[in-house]
Design an enzyme around this catalytic site. Structure first.
Site, PDB file in Angstrom:
ATOM      1  N   CYS A 102       0.838  -1.198   0.000  1.00 10.18           N
ATOM      2  CA  CYS A 102       0.000   0.000   0.000  1.00 10.18           C
ATOM      3  C   CYS A 102       0.872   1.248   0.000  1.00 10.18           C
ATOM      4  CB  CYS A 102      -0.926  -0.005   1.221  1.00 10.18           C
ATOM      5  SG  CYS A 102      -1.914   1.492   1.387  1.00 10.18           S
TER       6      CYS A 102
ATOM      7  N   CYS B  56      -0.385   4.070   2.286  1.00 12.00           N
ATOM      8  CA  CYS B  56      -0.194   3.776   3.711  1.00 12.00           C
ATOM      9  C   CYS B  56       1.253   4.007   4.147  1.00 12.00           C
ATOM     10  CB  CYS B  56      -0.569   2.323   4.014  1.00 12.00           C
ATOM     11  SG  CYS B  56      -2.218   1.834   3.482  1.00 12.00           S
ATOM     12  N   ASP B  57       2.200   3.498   3.358  1.00 10.81           N
ATOM     13  CA  ASP B  57       3.592   3.444   3.805  1.00 10.81           C
ATOM     14  C   ASP B  57       4.549   4.313   3.001  1.00 10.81           C
ATOM     15  OD1 ASP B  57       2.883   1.531   5.763  1.00 10.81           O
ATOM     16  OD2 ASP B  57       2.992  -0.075   4.280  1.00 10.81           O
TER      17      ASP B  57
END
Length: 316
Positions: A137, A140-141
């Protein structure tokens, strides 16, 4: 808990089905194990969803924002959204029973809209370094790896979209694809290849992810340090430094246990054009269904068809 229509999964397909089911006068319940939105939550800019162009001078809405709009719209029409993980669905006479950890949900008709999850590469180091530089992701990261050397694995729409998102965070994104050209939609592929911060490596396969040894710790590795690559034509192997590896190599269908449900060779649910499965009264929509094109707009359309046809089936 009894309802007319039970929708399992609250991604774009499930939320669209909830809206159309409720508007048809059906008592509709949506059960989702995580947050409403499904994989759409991972989309930084949902630029290919009809109408989501953004106001002048403003970017299109994110996948999260579109999903929230869809959830609120479904609830406004009367749908009820609850949290839970359905482990099995069985037909008991004229009703369906969906079993969760805490309760059994009973419905006259069911739509499976549980979607799919990212497929792992199953290469050495992938599991060990997950959360330490290996991710599925970008939204997300990605922010953890600003100005770092990032590898993206995959050649479809998701890989290209995520590579372009990461290219806003760093000037060094290397896109690895095992074939000789990207399989993403033409417009998305061209935009990706034009990005000055993205270098595409074709006919290249990731064979191992290596990490820094962390002495004195329980974990074998601290961070991603390098990747081993293989040329799919010559077989030549090389190793390059890396700070992060983002994997977008396809998906795997997710669904509860349903006895007697017809699936294709890849495990996706087989339906007809009315989204009807091999079990009367059970419908499927979205990425869990056998379909040639998995997109948010497709999932939403299939959800609408499934709910409409479920209402017709209940009215017969």
């Amino acid at each position: 808990m009894n309802c007319d229509l039970l929708i399992i999964g609250a991604g774009p397909a499930g939320l669209a089905a909830a809206q159309y089911g409720s508007r048809s006068g059906l008592m509709t319940t949506v059960v989702e194990q995580l947050a409403p939105g499904g994989q759409a939550l991972l989309i930084d800019r949902l630029e290919n969803y009809p109408g989501n162009v953004g106001a002048e001078g403003r970017e299109p809405k994110t996948g999260f924002e579109v999903a929230e709009d869809m959830r609120r719209q479904a609830e406004r029409f009367g749908a009820r959204c609850i949290s839970g993980t359905v482990t099995s669905v069985r037909k008991n006479g004229v009703e369906f029973e969906a079993v969760t950890k805490d309760e059994t949900l009973v419905a006259r008709s069911v739509i499976i809209a549980t979607g799919a999850k990212r497929k792992p590469l199953n290469v050495p180091g992938e599991v060990e370094l997950y959360g330490k530089g290996v991710s599925y992701c970008a939204a997300c990261d990605g922010p953890f790896f600003k100005n770092k050397r990032i590898f993206v694995v995959g050649g479809g729409d998701a890989a290209c979209d995520e590579a372009r998102y990461l290219a806003r965070l760093t000037g060094t994104v290397i896109l690895l694809h095992r074939r000789d050209k990207l399989r993403a939609q033409k417009a998305i592929a061209e935009r990706t290849l034009r990005n000055p911060n993205i270098t595409a490596r074709f006919n290249t396969r990731l064979v191992e992810i290596k990490g820094d040894a962390q002495s004195g710790a329980q974990s074998a590795y601290e961070n991603v340090a390098a990747v081993s690559l293989e040329n799919t034509i010559t077989g030549e192997k090389t190793e390059e430094p890396a700070d992060a590896v983002f994997i977008f190599a396809g998906s795997l269908p997710q669904m509860p246990d349903i006895e007697g449900l017809a699936l294709d060779e890849a495990g996706y649910i087989i339906t007809n054009q009315r989204m009807e499965t091999s079990i009367p009264g059970l419908f499927a929509a979205g990425d869990v269904r056998a379909t040639p094109f998995r997109q948010v707009v497709v999932a939403a359309g299939e959800g609408a068809i499934a709910a409409h046809c479920a209402a017709e089936w209940l009215g017969d």
